[in-house]
Enzyme design. Structure first.
Site, PDB file in Angstrom:
ATOM      1  N   ASP A 194     137.744 130.603   0.031  1.00 34.86           N
ATOM      2  CA  ASP A 194     137.870 132.052  -0.106  1.00 34.86           C
ATOM      3  C   ASP A 194     139.350 132.360  -0.185  1.00 34.86           C
ATOM      4  O   ASP A 194     140.032 132.431   0.834  1.00 34.86           O
ATOM      5  CB  ASP A 194     137.231 132.756   1.097  1.00 34.86           C
ATOM      6  CG  ASP A 194     137.239 134.272   0.949  1.00 34.86           C
ATOM      7  OD1 ASP A 194     136.693 134.948   1.838  1.00 34.86           O
ATOM      8  OD2 ASP A 194     137.788 134.780  -0.045  1.00 34.86           O
TER       9      ASP A 194
ATOM     10  N   TYR B 292     149.747 135.242   4.120  1.00 36.58           N
ATOM     11  CA  TYR B 292     148.836 134.362   3.379  1.00 36.58           C
ATOM     12  C   TYR B 292     149.221 134.291   1.910  1.00 36.58           C
ATOM     13  O   TYR B 292     149.404 135.323   1.266  1.00 36.58           O
ATOM     14  CB  TYR B 292     147.389 134.879   3.501  1.00 36.58           C
ATOM     15  CG  TYR B 292     146.483 134.198   2.511  1.00 36.58           C
ATOM     16  CD1 TYR B 292     146.162 134.803   1.298  1.00 36.58           C
ATOM     17  CD2 TYR B 292     146.002 132.913   2.745  1.00 36.58           C
ATOM     18  CE1 TYR B 292     145.379 134.165   0.363  1.00 36.58           C
ATOM     19  CE2 TYR B 292     145.208 132.268   1.810  1.00 36.58           C
ATOM     20  CZ  TYR B 292     144.903 132.900   0.618  1.00 36.58           C
ATOM     21  OH  TYR B 292     144.132 132.251  -0.310  1.00 36.58           O
TER      22      TYR B 292
ATOM     23  N   THR C 156     145.248 128.850  -0.924  1.00 34.52           N
ATOM     24  CA  THR C 156     144.389 127.965  -0.134  1.00 34.52           C
ATOM     25  C   THR C 156     144.232 126.613  -0.814  1.00 34.52           C
ATOM     26  O   THR C 156     144.140 126.536  -2.045  1.00 34.52           O
ATOM     27  CB  THR C 156     142.992 128.613   0.039  1.00 34.52           C
ATOM     28  OG1 THR C 156     143.152 129.902   0.638  1.00 34.52           O
ATOM     29  CG2 THR C 156     142.084 127.761   0.911  1.00 34.52           C
TER      30      THR C 156
ATOM     31  N   ASP D  11     145.187 127.096   4.730  1.00 35.08           N
ATOM     32  CA  ASP D  11     145.881 128.110   3.948  1.00 35.08           C
ATOM     33  C   ASP D  11     147.355 127.754   3.817  1.00 35.08           C
ATOM     34  O   ASP D  11     147.919 127.073   4.675  1.00 35.08           O
ATOM     35  CB  ASP D  11     145.736 129.489   4.606  1.00 35.08           C
ATOM     36  CG  ASP D  11     144.363 130.102   4.362  1.00 35.08           C
ATOM     37  OD1 ASP D  11     143.981 131.018   5.115  1.00 35.08           O
ATOM     38  OD2 ASP D  11     143.677 129.669   3.406  1.00 35.08           O
TER      39      ASP D  11
ATOM     40  N   TRP E 173     139.665 125.948   9.084  1.00 28.02           N
ATOM     41  CA  TRP E 173     138.273 125.644   9.326  1.00 28.02           C
ATOM     42  C   TRP E 173     137.849 124.552   8.366  1.00 28.02           C
ATOM     43  O   TRP E 173     138.472 124.351   7.315  1.00 28.02           O
ATOM     44  CB  TRP E 173     137.393 126.896   9.213  1.00 28.02           C
ATOM     45  CG  TRP E 173     136.977 127.241   7.842  1.00 28.02           C
ATOM     46  CD1 TRP E 173     137.747 127.794   6.868  1.00 28.02           C
ATOM     47  CD2 TRP E 173     135.688 127.066   7.278  1.00 28.02           C
ATOM     48  NE1 TRP E 173     137.016 127.974   5.735  1.00 28.02           N
ATOM     49  CE2 TRP E 173     135.741 127.538   5.946  1.00 28.02           C
ATOM     50  CE3 TRP E 173     134.482 126.553   7.765  1.00 28.02           C
ATOM     51  CZ2 TRP E 173     134.638 127.519   5.098  1.00 28.02           C
ATOM     52  CZ3 TRP E 173     133.374 126.541   6.924  1.00 28.02           C
ATOM     53  CH2 TRP E 173     133.473 127.023   5.611  1.00 28.02           C
TER      54      TRP E 173
ATOM     55  N   TRP F  21     143.684 132.060   7.738  1.00 31.30           N
ATOM     56  CA  TRP F  21     143.953 130.940   8.624  1.00 31.30           C
ATOM     57  C   TRP F  21     145.441 130.664   8.809  1.00 31.30           C
ATOM     58  O   TRP F  21     145.812 129.730   9.505  1.00 31.30           O
ATOM     59  CB  TRP F  21     143.167 129.693   8.194  1.00 31.30           C
ATOM     60  CG  TRP F  21     141.730 129.845   8.572  1.00 31.30           C
ATOM     61  CD1 TRP F  21     140.673 130.138   7.760  1.00 31.30           C
ATOM     62  CD2 TRP F  21     141.197 129.790   9.899  1.00 31.30           C
ATOM     63  NE1 TRP F  21     139.518 130.253   8.499  1.00 31.30           N
ATOM     64  CE2 TRP F  21     139.799 130.052   9.800  1.00 31.30           C
ATOM     65  CE3 TRP F  21     141.743 129.544  11.164  1.00 31.30           C
ATOM     66  CZ2 TRP F  21     138.961 130.065  10.917  1.00 31.30           C
ATOM     67  CZ3 TRP F  21     140.907 129.557  12.272  1.00 31.30           C
ATOM     68  CH2 TRP F  21     139.539 129.809  12.147  1.00 31.30           C
TER      69      TRP F  21
END
Lengths: 180, 390, 139
Positions: free
Chosen positions: A82, A167, A170, A126, A107, A158
């Protein structure tokens, strides 16, 4: 305890746990590669957008044993990503773009690689420290849970445990086989 | 002498209006908002009059990863939003604040610095909550350890942090109480004292099983009840009126016939309640496959339920058939783009149903579904819909 | 010394049996359910996540054994009781072998199942009460 019983127990604990093992969405796209021509797949009644995404599908593996295109949202590792895909932002599926830092806290989920049919542990770290990349947003949600199941939610930035929480993008690191 | 200006006017076909006298402007005037009306709605941080299709103003909240989440003071004179700042823009030392905005001028009235831990996640409901007595604002923290930061909004001070291991999100749960959802489906009740300090934390038995059918975070309040919908379309409620919060009986929004036709409850902001009529509006779409995250899939229909009888009383198409306008963008939080992602309903005698689609925002009379505007021209294209008057 | 060796042997045997294609191994469960926050080396994220390094010290104090199960990351996880017991045993030796007492009795599924019925609503204060504040220095 043999594997059949283990599977049964998993099934008893809920359909979602079983879903983790059977990987619904990648099953659909896997089915696609078995038939001749992506366009001839009889698609189930989902949205046009999803149909387009499924049609975009898998190309021939261009990396030995690593099927698909890491710039494509349907790349096998991205089954629960995501965010903005790192390869579109100057990084790769396994590395962060220049000048950003990979968050250690993250995660971890599992995805099935169609090249060998195996499930792998995927770490969705991330890349932090810059404004959002803004390119190639990709959101797949196998096994994703709401935010209150914090260890399995991809709706969390994250970077939040990193020294800089901005951020950027990813990655999807392959940590190992996910067969126990 | 014929003035050059007059001649120039003649050359381009302008004719003067007899008796017209141009007024001159004084420098420096900014609008202030009048008394708010029921048809005012926030689209993220932009305030829009959805009847007059008029953009009223913007709350200047610093852009962050997290979507817009705002709370109002009990008298409506102030609005609270969460902000995160870095000393060098997108890097550097982090500061989090509860920022207080004046609802008439939309200017900043003050701020309370809180621990730099507020949850950076795609949540709106559950990010912050005001106790029902209107005094203590709770902010959900995620480091990833979870806790609540309590702010006394009367005093304008940070009171303290309450650690809430294993439980997340913060919802108003009474005059001096918050509700949280735990990772195993338990409910946590956090009680504070008259100055906002922790008194107790109590867990209930699980009211849902996240492994079988997780609850969506985006709950709505109906009187003294919180209403949550699950991935599978089951409504769960928590009544906060009494001594202890009471978990209500759950019920399904989907009938047997609906399930046979593969209807599912979806959408980023899937629930809206009209208190006066006791109607619940929900977003629904068909999908043969279960959806990994219903929030990413727009609803193609809007259904209304009578909360007293739990009967469906209305079905509406989710968006007008306008020409394509944009489609799903590349932004975080974009959806399938083929229906409505967010719904909201204004309160009072003549409720309006406001819906966000990728073609824009539409406004309908909620009770009969008639369009007032098929597309607002003077509103942002999309965003979380929050009521100005609840 | 012999007792530790015996415990390790029993434990390793258990691991080997687990690895023979049945239930998920502790190492796998650790990666999938714990490593995201507790990292591959069990180190702390200062101010945010406590270390798993040194958790063996809880075994030496009254109430410490239950504590390791009652913390929310353990008690609320979806790992079934028997695998969870194996996981905690594995974790103790993986990240804190020097702190595990000579007479350590490995956790059982029954014991874990019992303790996890009472997830803690307060962790920091309880932890400090048991073994004091934790040392966040990475090892």
């Amino acid at each position: 305890m043999d594997s059949t019983n283990w599977m049964d127990r998993r099934f008893e604990t809920g359909a979602r746990y079983l879903a983790r093992l059977t990987s619904r969405r990648s099953f659909l796209t896997r089915l696609g590669t078995l038939l001749v021509g992506a366009a001839s797949i009889p698609l189930l009644p989902m949205s046009r957008a999803a149909a387009q995404a499924a049609d975009a599908g898998f190309r021939e593996p261009d990396i030995d044993g690593d099927a698909g295109d890491p710039m494509n949202c349907n790349y096998w590792r991205y089954c629960s990503i995501d965010g903005f895909m790192s390869p579109c932002c100057g990084g790769s599926a396994s590395s962060c773009p220049p000048g950003t830092e990979m968050s250690a806290v993250t995660w971890i989920g599992t995805c099935q690689n169609p090249a060998d049919g195996n499930d792998y542990l995927i770490s969705y770290n991330d890349c932090c420290g810059k404004s959002p990349c803004g390119q190639c947003f990709c959101n797949n949600n196998e096994d994703d849970m709401p935010v209150y199941v914090t260890g399995r939610s991809n709706n969390i930035n994250w970077c939040l445990a990193h020294s800089t929480t901005a951020y950027h993008s990813t990655v999807a690191l392959v940590l190992g086989r996910a067969d126990g | 002498m014929i003035s050059r200006t007059w001649l120039a006017g003649l050359a381009i076909g302008i004719t003067a209006t007899p008796g017209f006298a141009q007024e001159f402007d004084a420098f420096g005037r900014s609008e202030v908002l009048p008394e708010p009306e029921r048809d005012w709605m926030f689209v993220d941080y932009s305030l829009v009059d959805v009847t007059d299709d008029r953009y009223l103003g913007l709350i200047g909240v610093a852009e962050t990863f997290s979507p817009a989440a705002i709370e109002f003071s009990p008298d409506g004179s102030s609005l609270f939003a969460l902000e995160t700042f870095y000393t060098r823009g997108n890097r550097g030392d982090r500061t989090d604040t509860v920022t207080i905005f004046d609802t008439v001028t939309l200017g900043v009235a003050g701020e309370v610095v809180i621990p730099a831990k507020r949850a950076l996640a795609l949540i709106v409901k559950g990010a912050l909550a005001l106790t029902d007595n209107g005094r203590f604002l709770g902010v959900f923290n995620l480091t990833p350890a979870t806790s609540i930061s309590v702010v006394d909004i009367e005093a304008g001070t940070f009171v303290g942090e309450i650690s809430t291991p294993g439980c997340s999100l913060v919802f108003s749960g009474g005059d001096l109480r918050y509700l949280m959802i735990c990772a195993n489906g338990d409910l946590l009740t956090v009680t504070v004292d008259e100055v906002g300090r922790e008194v107790s934390k109590e867990r209930t038995e699980s009211f849902f099983d996240p492994e079988i059918d997780p609850l969506r975070e985006a709950g709505v309040r109906f009187g003294d009840e919180w209403l949550f919908v699950s991935f599978d379309g089951t409504m769960h409620s928590v009544d906060v009126a009494g001594e202890i919060p009471r978990i209500g009986e759950s019920w399904s929004l989907l009938s047997e016939a609906d399930r046979e036709e593969n209807w599912r409850i979806t959408g980023r902001q899937p629930l809206a309640v009209h208190e006066q009529s006791g109607r619940l509006y929900v977003l629904a779409r068909q999908s043969e496959e279960p959806l990994d995250d219903p929030a990413d899939w727009d609803g193609t229909e809007i259904w209304a339920f009578d909360l007293a009888t739990r009967e469906r009383v209305q079905r509406l198409e989710a968006r007008p058939e306008l020409e394509e306008g944009g489609g799903p963008g590349g932004a975080i939080g974009s959806t399938s783009g083929d229906g409505t992602s967010n719904i909201q309903v204004t309160q009072g005698d003549e409720p309006l149903l406001v819906a966000v689609s990728d073609t824009g925002i539409s406004v309908r009379h909620a009770l009969n579904g008639d369009y007032l505007h098929e597309r607002l021209e003077n509103a942002p294209a999309s965003g979380w819909l929050s009521l100005r008057i609840r | 010394m012999v007792r530790i060796a015996l415990a390790l042997l029993t434990f390793a045997f258990g691991l080997a049996a687990a690895g023979a294609g049945s239930a998920a191994s502790p190492r796998f469960n650790y990666i999938l359910h714990c490593q995201g926050c507790h990292l591959a080396d069990g180190g702390a994220t200062p101010g945010k996540i406590p270390p798993l390094i040194g958790t063996g010290r809880f075994l030496a104090v009254e109430g410490g054994r239950e504590f390791l199960v009652r913390v929310p990351g353990v008690s609320l996880s979806i790992v079934p009781d028997d695998e969870l017991a194996e996981l905690i045993n594995w974790m103790l030796f993986r990240f804190s072998a020097d702190d595990v007492p000579a007479d350590f009795e490995p956790y059982t599924a029954e014991e874990v199942g019992r303790y996890r019925q009472e997830p803690l609503v307060e962790v920091e204060t309880v932890r400090v009460g048991l073994i004091g504040p934790y040392d966040e220095t990475p090892e």
